[in-house]
Design a protein around this motif. Structure first.
Motif, PDB file in Angstrom:
ATOM      1  N   ALA A   1       3.763  -2.681  -0.387  1.00 54.03           N
ATOM      2  CA  ALA A   1       3.314  -3.913  -0.207  1.00 54.03           C
ATOM      3  C   ALA A   1       2.134  -4.065   0.692  1.00 54.03           C
ATOM      4  O   ALA A   1       1.280  -4.784   0.314  1.00 54.03           O
ATOM      5  CB  ALA A   1       4.252  -4.828   0.050  1.00 54.03           C
ATOM      6  N   ARG A   2       2.182  -3.453   2.132  1.00 53.40           N
ATOM      7  CA  ARG A   2       1.371  -3.590   2.876  1.00 53.40           C
ATOM      8  C   ARG A   2      -0.016  -2.845   2.268  1.00 53.40           C
ATOM      9  O   ARG A   2      -1.168  -3.370   2.622  1.00 53.40           O
ATOM     10  CB  ARG A   2       1.564  -2.781   4.073  1.00 53.40           C
ATOM     11  N   GLN A   3      -0.038  -1.706   1.716  1.00 53.88           N
ATOM     12  CA  GLN A   3      -1.176  -1.067   0.829  1.00 53.88           C
ATOM     13  C   GLN A   3      -1.908  -2.016  -0.112  1.00 53.88           C
ATOM     14  O   GLN A   3      -3.062  -1.964  -0.107  1.00 53.88           O
ATOM     15  CB  GLN A   3      -0.620   0.157   0.247  1.00 53.88           C
ATOM     16  N   SER A   4      -1.122  -2.641  -0.886  1.00 54.93           N
ATOM     17  CA  SER A   4      -1.593  -3.647  -1.955  1.00 54.93           C
ATOM     18  C   SER A   4      -2.534  -4.715  -1.278  1.00 54.93           C
ATOM     19  O   SER A   4      -3.673  -5.205  -1.756  1.00 54.93           O
ATOM     20  CB  SER A   4      -0.490  -4.331  -2.785  1.00 54.93           C
ATOM     21  N   LEU A   5      -1.831  -5.217  -0.039  1.00 53.97           N
ATOM     22  CA  LEU A   5      -2.867  -6.248   0.661  1.00 53.97           C
ATOM     23  C   LEU A   5      -3.857  -5.842   1.073  1.00 53.97           C
ATOM     24  O   LEU A   5      -4.913  -6.227   1.400  1.00 53.97           O
ATOM     25  CB  LEU A   5      -1.847  -6.956   1.613  1.00 53.97           C
ATOM     26  N   ARG A   6      -3.923  -4.219   1.709  1.00 57.18           N
ATOM     27  CA  ARG A   6      -5.052  -3.816   1.959  1.00 57.18           C
ATOM     28  C   ARG A   6      -5.983  -3.622   1.176  1.00 57.18           C
ATOM     29  O   ARG A   6      -7.279  -3.784   1.381  1.00 57.18           O
ATOM     30  CB  ARG A   6      -4.777  -2.393   3.059  1.00 57.18           C
ATOM     31  N   LEU A   7      -5.760  -3.184  -0.187  1.00 59.24           N
ATOM     32  CA  LEU A   7      -6.467  -2.792  -1.081  1.00 59.24           C
ATOM     33  C   LEU A   7      -7.333  -4.063  -1.520  1.00 59.24           C
ATOM     34  O   LEU A   7      -8.503  -4.171  -1.710  1.00 59.24           O
ATOM     35  CB  LEU A   7      -6.038  -2.352  -2.356  1.00 59.24           C
ATOM     36  N   LEU A   8      -6.579  -5.267  -1.574  1.00 58.67           N
ATOM     37  CA  LEU A   8      -7.162  -6.652  -1.809  1.00 58.67           C
ATOM     38  C   LEU A   8      -7.994  -6.980  -0.654  1.00 58.67           C
ATOM     39  O   LEU A   8      -9.287  -7.346  -1.118  1.00 58.67           O
ATOM     40  CB  LEU A   8      -5.986  -7.618  -2.046  1.00 58.67           C
ATOM     41  N   LEU A   9      -7.741  -6.836   0.488  1.00 58.64           N
ATOM     42  CA  LEU A   9      -8.813  -7.296   1.321  1.00 58.64           C
ATOM     43  C   LEU A   9     -10.011  -6.469   1.766  1.00 58.64           C
ATOM     44  O   LEU A   9     -11.099  -7.001   1.940  1.00 58.64           O
ATOM     45  CB  LEU A   9      -7.931  -7.446   2.624  1.00 58.64           C
TER      46      LEU A   9
END
Length: 581
Positions: free
Chosen positions: A492-500
């Motif tokens: 989940a943290r990685q998905s947010l990082r990709l978005l940001l």
């Protein structure tokens, strides 16, 4: 000078009726304008079901005008009908006080308190007239109060009284028959439609008064109390002396009918009399007037007594409503054209009536379905523009956007309705914020002013403010959800990082759409450009989970406005803060 638009191809129901009406008019009244007609009773709010009574002949009349023919669209305001009951939920009306007026002509009933209009009928006529102007409907209005009280119909009344035996014989054919069982409708009848139909003059009046003195197709309004609770007790054909008695107040008098203008023909005689008097070629009627033994069928025989012929008269089906729970409590569940035009552009409302044959029922949406309808309309608009629309669809579109007099005013930049609604929701009336968001939708061609998105933006804002419950409104978090952010796993943290990481390069509506759908694809080892056919089914599940996470972090719910619009609305800096950067 009015613009004469080109005729549409003969591919839709409007063109087919126009062919038939022109041919019939040339046979009955060669060289004269074609006459089509509608009838409306201003006994209360004139609702969206009644609008079909107007839009059906309007569309046919407009097609006839496009072909270069002269045509008159008559709207008979049945404002001399009796006041049958006090509608519920009318602002400025005390039901007990207004009940005292039951039985009077609608034009003799006071308008609701606070109204700028002189009487009940004018109050409700005014709202409808304003809506018809916005819809581009041209018509000649006829007040039945003016017609009757000025003596326009005097000869017709005397003629009906001379032939009362013939009229009675026709009506008697139906009085002796049992009422046939009603056929099952395609869909349940809207309760508001039934209630309004009960309140119309057409459904409410009887065949006339019969008693020891015989049958009379005429009913006077009382000279004392103004009510129609009267009985004709005698009539002399030679002198035209008529005596009546009022059962409400006991008043009675003898008048000369050839000088008397305070009464009217009963409905089943009045309607065919008007067909003959006006030379009507085309007039539709609702299912309540089209069943066996109904006013339209009986009128087809009575009209001959007046030397006329029955119009071409298609039956039109009911118009349903979805999403009116809020309005039902305050307006008695009777949405009007004015209500619809607050939340949708005239073109969309015209299209809903144009694309369905009169005998096909349809619904007008006041709930979330309005967004889907607007998406469908915008897709059709694009197909018409590139020439790929089917002929019947193109014809309905043409009838929606313009009349024979010209094109209806339209929104210069018709941005998606659901996007405008989301922006209006999130910004809660702050126009500067709304303009900021909308100008970022397409950086290559930014919106310079909200006026470019009007009136569609105003309609979407009105829908959000009046038809979306408070618990479904969007409220962006003020502070990050620290507890949720702390509980996230590495994926989940990685998905947010990709978005940001992709926000700055994808900061447009299309770019953010590509980004939010692409993050789960990239995490699963696919290209962000991969199509659904190239992806396994579990990608959809991953996208739904990702979207739910974003909604929780941004607005504290599982769902909300479309994420690309929501991200634009929140703004880059605040998005980064709420997502834990």
């Amino acid at each position: 000078m009015p613009i004469v638009a080109q005729s549409t191809e003969t591919t839709d129901w409007v063109s087919r009726f126009a062919d038939e009406v022109i041919e019939e008019s040339e046979r009955r009244a060669p060289g004269k304008p074609v006459v089509v007609a509608s009838g409306l009773s201003p006994s209360g709010p004139i609702h969206l079901g009644n609008l079909r009574e107007v839009m059906t002949p309007h569309l046919v009349a407009d097609e006839i005008r496009r072909r270069g023919h002269q045509v008159r669209h008559l709207i008979s305001w049945d404002d001399y009908d009796r006041y049958r009951k006090v509608p519920k939920g009318i602002a400025g009306v005390d039901e007990e006080a207004w009940a005292e007026h039951i039985g009077k002509p609608l034009t003799s009933v006071p308008a609701p308190k606070g109204s700028a209009h002189p009487n009940w009928a004018e109050h409700f006529k005014a709202a409808m007239t304003e809506s018809l102007a916005e819809l581009g409907v041209e018509f000649d209005g006829i007040s039945q109060t003016e017609q009757y009280t000025s003596g326009v119909y005097r000869e017709q009344i005397l003629h009906a009284m001379r032939h009362r035996g013939d009229i009675d014989a026709i009506l008697d054919q139906y009085r002796t028959k049992k009422t046939p069982a009603k056929k099952q409708q395609q869909k349940p009848v809207d309760e508001a439609e039934l209630e309004a139909a009960e309140g119309s003059g057409a459904a409410a009046e009887d065949d006339g008064s019969s008693g020891s003195a015989g049958y009379f197709p005429y009913k006077p309004y009382c000279g004392n109390c103004e009510k129609d609770l009267t009985t004709v007790t005698s009539y002399d054909d030679d002198s035209t002396e008529l005596t009546y008695a009022c059962t409400a107040c006991g008043f009675s008098e003898t008048v000369r009918l050839n000088e008397f203008n305070r009464g009217k023909l009963v409905w089943k005689v009045d309607w065919p009399m008007r067909w003959a008097h006006e030379g009507v070629i085309f007039e539709p009627s609702g299912v309540d007037h089209s069943s066996p033994g109904s006013s339209f069928q009986v009128g087809g025989q009575i009209v001959g007594i007046f030397g006329g012929k029955q119009p071409i008269g298609p039956m039109y089906a009911f118009v349903g409503i979805s999403g009116m729970a809020k309005m039902s409590s305050s307006r008695g569940g009777v949405p009007t054209p004015a209500d619809a035009l607050k939340i949708m552009e005239p073109q969309l409302l015209r299209w809903l009536y144009a694309r369905r044959r009169p005998n096909q029922s349809f619904k007008i949406a006041f709930d979330q379905e309005i967004q889907r309808l607007y998406d469908e309309w915008d897709r059709l608009d694009a197909k018409v523009a590139d020439g790929s629309a089917l002929p019947a669809d193109a014809a309905a579109h043409a009838r929606a956007v313009r009349t024979a007099s010209g094109e209806l005013p339209r929104t210069p930049r018709p941005l998606p309705y659901r996007t405008l609604a989301s922006v209006a929701d999130i910004t809660a009336g702050h126009e500067d914020q709304a303009l900021r968001i909308l100008s970022e939708l397409d950086p290559a061609d930014p919106l310079a002013s909200l006026d470019e998105a009007r009136p569609r933006y105003d309609k979407a804002e009105a829908w959000i403010n009046t038809h979306v419950p408070a618990d479904q409104r969007t409220i962006v978090r003020r502070e990050p959800d620290a507890e949720l952010l702390k509980s996230l796993d590495e994926q989940a943290r990685q998905s947010l990082r990709l978005l940001l990481d992709g926000l700055a390069d994808h900061w447009s509506l299309d770019g953010l759409t590509h980004l939010v759908y692409g993050v789960p694809k990239v995490q699963a080892g696919f290209s962000a450009d991969a199509t659904p056919k190239e992806l396994p089914p579990e990608i959809k599940t991953a996208q739904r989970s990702f979207f739910a996470l974003l909604y929780h972090l941004l607005v504290g719910r599982d769902t909300g406005p479309r994420l690309p619009t929501l991200l634009l609305a929140v703004g880059q800096d605040r998005v980064r803060s709420l997502l834990g950067e």
